[in-house]
Design a protein around this motif. Structure first.
Motif, mmCIF file in Angstrom:
data_model
loop_
_atom_site.group_PDB
_atom_site.id
_atom_site.type_symbol
_atom_site.label_atom_id
_atom_site.label_comp_id
_atom_site.label_asym_id
_atom_site.label_seq_id
_atom_site.Cartn_x
_atom_site.Cartn_y
_atom_site.Cartn_z
ATOM 1 N N LYS A 1 -8.731 6.884 -1.976
ATOM 2 C CA LYS A 1 -8.723 5.512 -2.103
ATOM 3 C C LYS A 1 -9.577 5.189 -3.473
ATOM 4 O O LYS A 1 -9.382 4.008 -3.974
ATOM 5 N N HIS B 1 0.802 -0.956 0.091
ATOM 6 C CA HIS B 1 0.145 -0.014 0.028
ATOM 7 C C HIS B 1 0.995 1.226 -0.150
ATOM 8 O O HIS B 1 0.540 2.152 -0.734
ATOM 9 N N SER C 1 -5.888 -0.375 -1.628
ATOM 10 C CA SER C 1 -6.395 0.060 -0.214
ATOM 11 C C SER C 1 -7.390 -1.148 0.204
ATOM 12 O O SER C 1 -7.230 -1.319 1.281
ATOM 13 N N LEU D 1 -7.981 1.628 -5.181
ATOM 14 C CA LEU D 1 -8.734 0.914 -4.526
ATOM 15 C C LEU D 1 -8.558 -0.313 -4.512
ATOM 16 O O LEU D 1 -8.666 -0.927 -3.112
ATOM 17 N N ALA E 1 -2.877 5.820 4.971
ATOM 18 C CA ALA E 1 -4.291 5.780 4.271
ATOM 19 C C ALA E 1 -4.974 6.802 4.287
ATOM 20 O O ALA E 1 -5.727 7.420 3.298
#
Length: 242
Positions: free
Chosen positions: A196, A28, A206, A203, A191
């Motif tokens: 996101k 991420h 995430s 996405l 995050a």
């Protein structure tokens, strides 16, 4: 040494869960830290701190599997400092610019680890001082030269301090658990600064991090995983890909 450590992780379901979380968070961070900040220096600042966290986690895990438990734990203190700094920035976005443009005296006055922890505790209404105790633990047992710190340089059953790498299942478990907890916090805090749903890839990355983190937190921290939110994210991803 590394082969033995990796084999030990692969044979333990809990340790594998911790490593899966670590990988999801690092993937991420890797994705969002490389996005074009489009001239937004505050966002770039967050991304650069993400790169630092990525390197810290990679280094800590590398030292852990090589049998250097004290060095691995010492690196995690840096992760904790950035995690708390992100928390500060999330609550007071104007402080990103101030931190970036501050000189050494200003950083010490406003952004020292102790000052950041105090701000977070006051903002969140936490009076237990858990952040301070966690930070002190990493200072005392890993980052600073102390008598207590030798515990990470000898087998968990006692004996002589080891010069060089050695394998100890109990020490590996303890450090990896701390690494996973910090990785989960790092992923959540990082995050918060990004959209996101900007594209399908964002996405997807995430969603994976959120789902892995949620399952891990439910299993090891007793926090209920929001599966409804996961399903909503999955539905949104399917629409983006259609």
């Amino acid at each position: 040494m590394m082969q033995r450590s990796v084999a030990h992780v692969e044979a333990d379901a809990a340790l594998l869960d911790h490593v899966e979380l670590l990988e999801a968070v690092m993937n991420h961070i890797d994705y969002f830290a490389k996005l074009d900040s489009t001239g937004d220096l505050d966002l770039e600042t967050v991304q650069l701190l993400g790169a630092r966290i990525f390197n810290d986690l990679a280094s800590a895990y590398g030292q852990l599997t090589r049998g250097y438990y004290q060095i691995a734990a010492a690196t995690l203190r840096d992760v904790m400092e950035v995690v708390y700094l992100w928390g500060y920035f999330d609550r007071e976005p104007s402080m990103i610019t101030r931190w970036r443009e501050s000189d050494d005296a200003t950083r010490r006055e406003i952004f020292s680890p102790a000052k950041v922890r105090k701000f977070l505790d006051d903002f969140d209404g936490f009076k237990e001082g858990k952040r301070g105790r966690a930070y002190k633990m990493f200072c005392e047992y890993a980052a600073h030269a102390t008598w207590q710190g030798f515990a990470l340089m000898r087998a968990s059953g006692g004996g002589q301090v080891q010069m060089g790498p050695f394998f100890d299942a109990q020490l590996m478990k303890a450090v990896l658990e701390e690494m996973a907890q910090l990785a989960a916090q790092a992923g959540n805090n990082f995050a918060a600064f990004f959209d996101k749903r900007s594209d399908a890839n964002a996405l997807a990355v995430s969603l994976h991090r959120y789902d892995v983190t949620g399952k891990w937190a439910e299993k090891y921290l007793g926090r209920k995983h929001d599966t409804d939110f996961v399903q909503q994210m999955a539905s949104d991803l399917a629409k983006l890909r259609s």
